[in-house]
Design an enzyme around this catalytic site. Structure first.
Site, short mmCIF file in Angstrom:
data_model
loop_
_atom_site.label_atom_id
_atom_site.label_comp_id
_atom_site.label_asym_id
_atom_site.label_seq_id
_atom_site.Cartn_x
_atom_site.Cartn_y
_atom_site.Cartn_z
N GLU A 1 3.19 -8.57 5.89
CA GLU A 1 2.10 -7.64 6.82
C GLU A 1 1.02 -8.40 6.37
OE1 GLU A 1 3.15 -5.49 9.77
OE2 GLU A 1 5.13 -5.75 9.34
N ASP B 1 0.57 -10.47 19.96
CA ASP B 1 2.36 -10.21 19.92
C ASP B 1 2.34 -9.26 20.81
OD1 ASP B 1 0.91 -7.90 19.29
OD2 ASP B 1 2.44 -7.97 17.38
N THR C 1 -2.95 -4.26 16.49
CA THR C 1 -2.00 -3.58 14.75
C THR C 1 -3.77 -3.34 13.48
OG1 THR C 1 -0.78 -5.16 15.40
CG2 THR C 1 -0.67 -5.04 13.26
#
Length: 290
Positions: free
Chosen positions: A75, A93, A98
């Protein structure tokens, strides 16, 4: 990095009772014979194998630390997962922002749940004023009401131990504990439990065709888990095959190195309990533990 529904299922009493039953069965039979920890299981004709209790699951503190580092390598391209509380960006995305230690996202509900928990515990925090905007953008990739100040507010909150604890707690509630409980119920060890955890982190627990339940169902169509008399390595290969298929359905996840050159490597080596040393690659970068 994941697709989720607001109404995610949480393992219920049936799973918990099944896991408890397996533990009680192991305790009851412990005095009958002594089996070397790595001895192969034998199944009598017409009977399911009784898979032995694993000495150490992923919830062991040392194994959990390994799991956090493995996920962080994929990640965040770093083994230092504790340095990621303040991480936040839009990676393009389709899930909005995020952020944090496992990639909470503004478009898939778990970032909202995290900030709600933090605000419940500490109402005067710097992220509380963004709750209306987080509710409004939940389910999409919009930044409406979040820009320009939200990323800096997130980084400031990450210096607060209460926010870091909230991230840990939500990670465990939504992803880590369900993975361990389901893995133990299926009779798989630390590697399999990690495979479940990583799948939940990326794909979530929703009922879409690439969510964790669908991935597991696809694997079960090919192989039985140890809890049903199946071979653990065969089942995990089927699960990882299903996981790769799910990742390739979405452009943002088409790089499957977190499976191919990490989890699959451990499985090929027969390292079902995630013993160190561990060597793997993600996105071409090499990592080592132990």
């Amino acid at each position: 990095m994941r697709t989720r529904l607001k109404g995610r299922a949480v393992p219920g009493a049936t799973t918990a009772c099944r896991a408890l039953g397996l533990v009680l069965l192991t305790v009851a039979t412990a005095g009958a014979c002594t089996v070397p920890p790595d001895a192969p299981s034998r199944t009598a004709p017409g009977h399911h194998a009784r898979h032995p209790a694993r000495a150490t699951g992923l919830d062991d503190p040392a194994k959990k630390e390994i799991a956090m580092q493995l996920v962080s390598s994929a990640e965040n391209s770093s083994l230092d997962w504790r340095a990621q509380y303040g991480y936040i960006e839009d990676i393009g995305d389709g899930r909005g922002y995020t952020g944090g230690i496992i990639g909470f996202t503004s478009g898939t509900h778990d970032m909202l749940e995290l900030v709600e928990l933090y605000t419940h515990r500490k109402p005067d925090n710097v992220l509380a004023r963004y709750l209306p905007a987080l509710r409004a953008v939940d389910g999409g990739d919009s930044h409406d009401g979040l820009d320009p100040g939200f990323p800096e507010a997130w980084k400031k909150a990450a210096r607060d131990p209460a926010f870091r604890k909230a991230q840990n707690d939500e990670r465990d509630r939504l992803y880590f504990r369900p993975a361990v409980e389901r893995g133990k119920a299926d009779g798989i060890g630390a590697l399999g439990q990690f495979a479940y955890y990583d799948a939940l982190v990326v794909h979530g627990d929703g009922d879409d065709r690439t969510g964790f339940p669908a991935i597991r169902k696809r694997a079960l169509a090919k192989a039985e888990p140890p809890s049903r008399g199946g071979d653990e390595k065969t089942y995990l290969n089927a699960f990882l095959d299903a996981r790769v298929w799910a990742m390739r359905q979405e452009e943002a996840h088409r790089d499957t190195s977190r499976i191919d050159t990490a989890q699959r490597v451990f499985l090929k080596d027969g390292n079902l309990d995630l013993h160190t040393p561990l060597n793997w690659k993600v996105y071409g970068e090499r990592y080592h533990l132990g």
